[in-house]
Design an enzyme around this catalytic site. Structure first.
Site, PDB file in Angstrom:
ATOM      1  CG  ASP A  36      -2.617  14.179 -24.857  1.00  0.00           C
ATOM      2  OD1 ASP A  36      -3.649  13.088 -23.982  1.00  0.00           O
ATOM      3  OD2 ASP A  36      -1.773  13.749 -25.687  1.00  0.00           O
ATOM      4  CG  ASP A 294      -0.790   5.299  23.198  1.00  0.00           C
ATOM      5  OD1 ASP A 294      -1.772   4.328  23.341  1.00  0.00           O
ATOM      6  OD2 ASP A 294      -1.065   6.441  23.607  1.00  0.00           O
ATOM      7  N   GLY A 429      -7.344  -2.459  17.929  1.00  0.00           N
ATOM      8  CA  GLY A 429      -8.034  -2.867  19.070  1.00  0.00           C
ATOM      9  C   GLY A 429      -9.214  -3.740  18.965  1.00  0.00           C
ATOM     10  CG  MET A 430     -11.178  -5.568  21.264  1.00  0.00           C
ATOM     11  SD  MET A 430     -11.441  -7.239  20.701  1.00  0.00           S
ATOM     12  CE  MET A 430     -13.144  -7.391  22.066  1.00  0.00           C
TER      13      MET A 430
END
EC number: 1.3.7.7
Length: 508
Positions: A36, A294, A429-430
């Protein structure tokens, strides 16, 4: 009782130790078995604290089980009092001491006879409360103890400070970005012409606690720690409590307007509207960003949120209200305060989840296939398995979320940090597709395992080859749709033909 290998909120003694070790010159003694005592390592490693963690474990071993604990615990308290000269020693019970039904109150009274400093038993029930509730209770107990002590001695200061002042309650060690938030709150108070009377418990001395009633109001930035203390001060001394979390442009403005209302009611004459306007338009970039192209690209994207009440509720509001992102579900692990959470977020998300089961959260994430996850360290692990980006917004967290650089979540600078975190969490995106086309270290094999460890399906070579041809940013979705189709139709192996059939079935 339930055996768990992952807990969002730790056991009660961790909350007590977090509060005790946040104060200056306070020592904690934990009556517990070895195992503990991981708090010392956790605090020094995660918080990167330079000072030695002031926690001693009074180990429950076979000798203690045979002879009882009093002699050992009392000896540990008096020894630490002589060695360290702390202002206060907090004795922390644990699950083990509760099972053994040790009379720790008696041990404290016995040790107090020999100790020069104060000795206090943390009054928490280990089987009823978790880390957050225990921390809140312990802070309230320590504050009450020292205010009552000053009152008995006639040392309680009269009246309020000459200028408007505030107690910031709830900044503690191992808190999520707490030190940065504290710096930002002090800066905000300075801008508003408000003096900081005290910050507790982080860095505070117990001898300063008698001055808490001198403040004009108490600010509790985190719902999990400080509300009990603030309500005690309000009941005893009439000090107003502001518990609006200044996270995000809208809530920060609401918090400042509430501060204006509270201090004007006590004789001040301030108007912060011009300050709010200037900060929103020129200092915080979040309002400007939310109108940019954006951010508009994120409009309608799906996200899920999970964390403690404070951060999960605030992030849900920011995503939905300030950035136009669709929050499919928002959740919290603070089951003891579920009603407040539901009330805060129900109008900003489709579904509310209240659970401490990380498996349930993982399955809920896999079910809705969000574009981004905002959660704890565990949700980041889930995101990696499902190939879904994750922004960490709440404890429990690992060392990388105790940043060395300045990254507050509260106030106007906090809005900038949160906006960056949100925007950078979405795959742009890509990006994935381009990386795969042009190669590089980011190309990766398709991970065919879902969130559940056991899978009844296997992909054939031609099936995997066909799946690899699909652009990365939609591949995960196609894979899951195909597996669902295969299960529904009773296929065990997924070949290229099954993939084509699945695409036709969903009209892809």
């Amino acid at each position: 009782m339930k055996l768990a290998y992952w807990m969002y909120a730790g056991p009660a003694h961790i909350g007590t130790l977090r509060v005790a070790t946040s104060f200056k010159n306070v020592h904690a003694i934990m009556h517990a078995p070895l195992g503990d005592d991981y708090f010392n390592v956790m605090r020094s490693m995660l918080s990167r604290e330079r000072d030695f963690t002031p926690v001693t474990t009074s180990v429950v071993d076979r000798h203690v089980l045979a002879r009882g604990s009093q002699e050992k615990v009392v000896e540990n308290i008096t020894r630490k009092d002589a060695e360290e000269h702390p202002d206060l020693i907090v004795l922390t019970p644990t699950c083990t001491s509760s099972i053994l039904q040790e009379d720790l109150e008696n041990f404290v009274e016995r040790a107090q006879l020999d100790a020069k400093g104060d000795v206090l038993l943390a009054d928490v029930n280990h089987y009823r409360v978790n880390e957050l509730q225990a921390g809140d209770r312990t802070l309230h107990q320590i504050v009450q103890y020292y205010i009552e002590k000053a009152r008995k001695k006639g040392e309680l200061p009269e009246g309020k400070t000459a200028k408007p002042s505030v107690n910031i309650i709830g900044i503690s060690t191992l808190g999520f970005h707490n030190n940065h938030d504290c710096t930002e709150l002090k800066r905000l108070m300075a801008d508003l012409g408000i003096e900081v009377n005290a910050v507790i418990p982080e860095g505070a001395s117990v001898h300063e606690l008698k001055n808490l009633p001198r403040a004009w109001f108490n600010l509790v930035p985190y719902r999990e720690l400080g509300l009990m203390t603030a309500s005690y001060l309000e009941k005893e001394f009439g000090t107003p409590c502001i518990d609006i979390v200044p996270m995000g442009v809208v809530e920060t403005a609401r918090c400042i307007r509430k501060i204006q209302e509270v201090i004007n009611a006590q004789g001040a004459d301030v108007n912060y509207e011009e300050y709010i306007n200037e900060q929103t338009l020129y200092v915080s970039q979040a309002a400007w960003f939310s109108r940019s192209i954006d951010c508009q690209n994120l409009t309608g994207k799906k996200a899920v949120v999970f964390g403690d009440n404070t951060h999960a509720a605030a992030l849900t509001k920011i995503l939905s209200r300030e950035m136009g992102i669709h929050v499919v579900w928002a959740g919290t692990y603070c089951k003891y305060d579920a009603d407040w959470f539901r009330e805060q977020v129900s109008e900003y998300c489709d579904e509310v989840l209240i659970t401490e089961d990380h498996g349930e959260i993982g399955d809920a994430i896999a079910r809705v296939e969000p574009s981004a996850i905002f959660g704890t360290q565990m949700e980041r692990h889930v995101g990696k398995r499902l190939d879904i980006p994750c922004g960490v917004i709440a404890a429990p967290i690992h060392v990388q979320n105790f940043p060395i650089g300045y990254k507050p979540f509260l106030g106007y600078e906090g809005t900038n940090q949160i906006t960056d975190l949100i925007y950078n969490s979405f795959t742009l995106g890509m990006e994935d597709h381009l990386l795969e086309i042009f190669g590089g270290h980011d190309t990766k094999e398709v991970i065919t395992k879902g969130i559940s460890a056991e899978s009844d399906l296997s992909w054939t070579k031609d099936g995997l080859a066909e799946l690899n041809k699909i652009p990365g940013f939609v591949r995960g979705k196609v894979k899951r749709n195909t597996e669902k189709f295969a299960r529904d139709r009773g296929f065990k192996d997924i070949s290229a033909e099954v993939l084509y059939a699945a695409k036709e079935a969903v009209g892809a």
